[in-house]
Design a protein around this motif. Structure first.
Motif, PDB file in Angstrom:
ATOM      1  N   SER A  37       0.820  -1.215   0.000  1.00  0.00           N
ATOM      2  CA  SER A  37       0.000   0.000   0.000  1.00  0.00           C
ATOM      3  C   SER A  37       0.854   1.266   0.000  1.00  0.00           C
ATOM      4  O   SER A  37       0.360   2.354  -0.286  1.00  0.00           O
ATOM      5  CB  SER A  37      -0.922   0.008   1.219  1.00  0.00           C
ATOM      6  OG  SER A  37      -0.187   0.141   2.426  1.00  0.00           O
ATOM      7  N   LEU A  38       2.144   1.111   0.307  1.00  0.00           N
ATOM      8  CA  LEU A  38       3.066   2.256   0.329  1.00  0.00           C
ATOM      9  C   LEU A  38       3.834   2.405  -0.980  1.00  0.00           C
ATOM     10  O   LEU A  38       4.694   3.266  -1.096  1.00  0.00           O
ATOM     11  CB  LEU A  38       4.066   2.098   1.480  1.00  0.00           C
ATOM     12  CG  LEU A  38       3.455   1.935   2.882  1.00  0.00           C
ATOM     13  CD1 LEU A  38       4.552   1.709   3.911  1.00  0.00           C
ATOM     14  CD2 LEU A  38       2.613   3.148   3.247  1.00  0.00           C
ATOM     15  N   TYR A  39       3.492   1.555  -1.956  1.00  0.00           N
ATOM     16  CA  TYR A  39       4.199   1.578  -3.235  1.00  0.00           C
ATOM     17  C   TYR A  39       3.218   1.845  -4.379  1.00  0.00           C
ATOM     18  O   TYR A  39       2.006   1.654  -4.241  1.00  0.00           O
ATOM     19  CB  TYR A  39       4.917   0.249  -3.481  1.00  0.00           C
ATOM     20  CG  TYR A  39       6.152   0.051  -2.633  1.00  0.00           C
ATOM     21  CD1 TYR A  39       7.417   0.320  -3.134  1.00  0.00           C
ATOM     22  CD2 TYR A  39       6.041  -0.393  -1.322  1.00  0.00           C
ATOM     23  CE1 TYR A  39       8.556   0.130  -2.351  1.00  0.00           C
ATOM     24  CE2 TYR A  39       7.172  -0.582  -0.529  1.00  0.00           C
ATOM     25  CZ  TYR A  39       8.428  -0.314  -1.055  1.00  0.00           C
ATOM     26  OH  TYR A  39       9.540  -0.495  -0.283  1.00  0.00           O
ATOM     27  N   GLU A  40       3.784   2.266  -5.478  1.00  0.00           N
ATOM     28  CA  GLU A  40       3.012   2.436  -6.712  1.00  0.00           C
ATOM     29  C   GLU A  40       3.515   1.401  -7.701  1.00  0.00           C
ATOM     30  O   GLU A  40       4.708   1.358  -8.023  1.00  0.00           O
ATOM     31  CB  GLU A  40       3.209   3.850  -7.268  1.00  0.00           C
ATOM     32  CG  GLU A  40       2.214   4.224  -8.343  1.00  0.00           C
ATOM     33  CD  GLU A  40       2.362   5.689  -8.751  1.00  0.00           C
ATOM     34  OE1 GLU A  40       3.301   5.997  -9.510  1.00  0.00           O
ATOM     35  OE2 GLU A  40       1.556   6.511  -8.297  1.00  0.00           O
ATOM     36  N   ARG A  41       2.583   0.558  -8.164  1.00  0.00           N
ATOM     37  CA  ARG A  41       3.001  -0.540  -9.032  1.00  0.00           C
ATOM     38  C   ARG A  41       1.826  -0.996  -9.870  1.00  0.00           C
ATOM     39  O   ARG A  41       0.675  -1.008  -9.408  1.00  0.00           O
ATOM     40  CB  ARG A  41       3.512  -1.702  -8.188  1.00  0.00           C
ATOM     41  CG  ARG A  41       3.781  -2.972  -8.957  1.00  0.00           C
ATOM     42  CD  ARG A  41       4.036  -4.126  -8.017  1.00  0.00           C
ATOM     43  NE  ARG A  41       3.810  -5.409  -8.688  1.00  0.00           N
ATOM     44  CZ  ARG A  41       3.866  -6.581  -8.075  1.00  0.00           C
ATOM     45  NH1 ARG A  41       4.129  -6.641  -6.797  1.00  0.00           N
ATOM     46  NH2 ARG A  41       3.638  -7.689  -8.756  1.00  0.00           N
ATOM     47  N   GLY A  42       2.090  -1.386 -11.108  1.00  0.00           N
ATOM     48  CA  GLY A  42       1.056  -1.953 -11.955  1.00  0.00           C
ATOM     49  C   GLY A  42       0.734  -3.374 -11.514  1.00  0.00           C
ATOM     50  O   GLY A  42       1.520  -4.033 -10.822  1.00  0.00           O
ATOM     51  N   ALA A  43      -0.423  -3.855 -11.933  1.00  0.00           N
ATOM     52  CA  ALA A  43      -0.874  -5.174 -11.486  1.00  0.00           C
ATOM     53  C   ALA A  43       0.065  -6.282 -11.935  1.00  0.00           C
ATOM     54  O   ALA A  43       0.222  -7.279 -11.239  1.00  0.00           O
ATOM     55  CB  ALA A  43      -2.284  -5.434 -12.006  1.00  0.00           C
ATOM     56  N   ALA A 267      -3.991  -0.256  -0.815  1.00  0.00           N
ATOM     57  CA  ALA A 267      -4.335   0.768   0.175  1.00  0.00           C
ATOM     58  C   ALA A 267      -5.806   0.646   0.575  1.00  0.00           C
ATOM     59  O   ALA A 267      -6.156   0.789   1.754  1.00  0.00           O
ATOM     60  CB  ALA A 267      -4.045   2.164  -0.380  1.00  0.00           C
ATOM     61  N   ILE A 268      -6.657   0.372  -0.396  1.00  0.00           N
ATOM     62  CA  ILE A 268      -8.074   0.136  -0.090  1.00  0.00           C
ATOM     63  C   ILE A 268      -8.219  -1.095   0.802  1.00  0.00           C
ATOM     64  O   ILE A 268      -9.003  -1.104   1.759  1.00  0.00           O
ATOM     65  CB  ILE A 268      -8.885  -0.036  -1.391  1.00  0.00           C
ATOM     66  CG1 ILE A 268      -8.821   1.231  -2.232  1.00  0.00           C
ATOM     67  CG2 ILE A 268     -10.339  -0.392  -1.077  1.00  0.00           C
ATOM     68  CD1 ILE A 268      -9.465   1.099  -3.603  1.00  0.00           C
ATOM     69  N   GLY A 269      -7.434  -2.141   0.502  1.00  0.00           N
ATOM     70  CA  GLY A 269      -7.470  -3.347   1.323  1.00  0.00           C
ATOM     71  C   GLY A 269      -7.058  -3.077   2.759  1.00  0.00           C
ATOM     72  O   GLY A 269      -7.654  -3.636   3.699  1.00  0.00           O
ATOM     73  N   VAL A 270      -6.066  -2.222   2.955  1.00  0.00           N
ATOM     74  CA  VAL A 270      -5.635  -1.859   4.308  1.00  0.00           C
ATOM     75  C   VAL A 270      -6.756  -1.138   5.058  1.00  0.00           C
ATOM     76  O   VAL A 270      -7.021  -1.422   6.231  1.00  0.00           O
ATOM     77  CB  VAL A 270      -4.369  -0.975   4.250  1.00  0.00           C
ATOM     78  CG1 VAL A 270      -4.064  -0.378   5.621  1.00  0.00           C
ATOM     79  CG2 VAL A 270      -3.190  -1.788   3.760  1.00  0.00           C
ATOM     80  N   VAL A 271      -7.421  -0.224   4.378  1.00  0.00           N
ATOM     81  CA  VAL A 271      -8.527   0.511   5.008  1.00  0.00           C
ATOM     82  C   VAL A 271      -9.645  -0.449   5.421  1.00  0.00           C
ATOM     83  O   VAL A 271     -10.198  -0.350   6.525  1.00  0.00           O
ATOM     84  CB  VAL A 271      -9.074   1.595   4.059  1.00  0.00           C
ATOM     85  CG1 VAL A 271     -10.335   2.237   4.636  1.00  0.00           C
ATOM     86  CG2 VAL A 271      -8.016   2.662   3.805  1.00  0.00           C
TER      87      VAL A 271
END
Length: 294
Positions: A37-43, A267-271
């Motif tokens: 969630s702290l990274y930006e990455r494509g699927a 990030a949505i999963g963490v929330v």
């Protein structure tokens, strides 16, 4: 002394496989979700770019995510309240009232829980069909249906989902509460009758307090499972439509992952994880009370 050591070793050997599997398949993936969630990455891209809390900052300003969270909370609250109200009332009626064919009603109420979500979604989609669905056909007997009611339209899609989810769950919890209510001594109800207490008073003053431990346990599990069930029903019945009106958080998370926003979806999963954990803690705190014995 030696026997105690052997017993301890035996217990460790018994528990170790389950503990290792839990750590590998539950703890590590959960920690990885927090990390991603702290990274930006494509699927499907191995390249990762550390962005810190950027994904969470975007969530705050994402109107569709906020809408999906609102839908999820609404479903959790309403489905839980309605399901448990019906389950308790039906259980009390079938347990305390002399009704013929009690076992038949138990089976009938329990059948929806046996069916898969896909089957139930197909049944209710047919019922809600605008042109020749059962609901509109029945309403058409009493009023003009030139403009059929869109049960899965933007204004009615959430109530339609609530009805399907309640229908699926109420029988299972009704049977559980019937088992708990059957263990309440009949002498307590007889004493209450002699004191002039009515059925409603007995239900709230005797039945509910004595089965409260069971209610509390099932309530916590049901609230958490409703988050997952909402995702399954939305995916099978509406796919989040129309225009995102029935999107829930898990459904939106998968849509973002499929769009290539892997870090954002994590990030949505963490929330969702934190929301579930906090909700469980709040429910446990709110429903805690001294257990009654009889």
């Amino acid at each position: 002394m030696k026997s105690n050591k052997r017993r301890s070793r035996f217990l460790v050997l018994c528990v170790a496989p389950a503990t290792i599997l839990f750590f590998i398949f539950m703890i590590l993936p959960t920690l990885n979700v927090f990390r991603m969630s702290l990274y930006e990455r494509g699927a499907y891209s191995p390249e990762e770019t550390f962005v810190g809390l950027k994904n969470f900052q975007q969530l705050i300003h994402d109107a569709q995510f906020i809408r999906s969270m609102q839908n999820m909370i609404l479903l959790v609250v309403v489905v839980t309240i309605v399901t448990f109200a019906f389950a308790l009332v039906f259980a009390a009626i079938l347990t305390r009232e002399k009704i013929k064919g009690q076992n038949f009603f138990r089976v009938v109420f329990y059948i929806p829980n046996i069916l898969s979500v896909v089957v139930i979604s197909g049944i209710f989609s047919a019922i809600y069909k605008p042109e020749n669905g059962m609901l509109n056909s029945i309403i058409g007997l009493f009023r003009d249906m030139t403009n059929p009611i869109l049960w899965k339209g933007e204004s009615l899609v959430i109530p339609s989902l609530i009805i399907a989810m309640v229908w699926q769950a109420v029988g299972y919890y009704m049977v559980m509460y019937m088992a708990s209510m059957a263990s309440v001594p009949a002498s307590l109800y007889e004493s209450a009758n002699l004191d002039g207490a009515g059925r409603l008073t007995q239900f709230f003053q005797i039945t509910i307090p004595l089965i409260w431990t069971n209610i509390r346990t099932t309530l916590t599990f049901f609230i958490i499972s409703t988050i997952n069930m909402a995702f399954l029903f939305v995916t099978a019945m509406t796919s989040g439509g129309p225009n995102g009106a029935s999107d829930v958080a898990l459904n939106y998370m998968y849509s973002q992952k499929n769009a290539g926003l892997y870090g954002y979806s994590m990030a949505i999963g963490v929330v969702i994880f934190l929301f579930s954990f906090a909700l469980s803690a709040c429910v446990n705190k709110a429903t805690s009370r001294e257990p009654l014995e009889f």
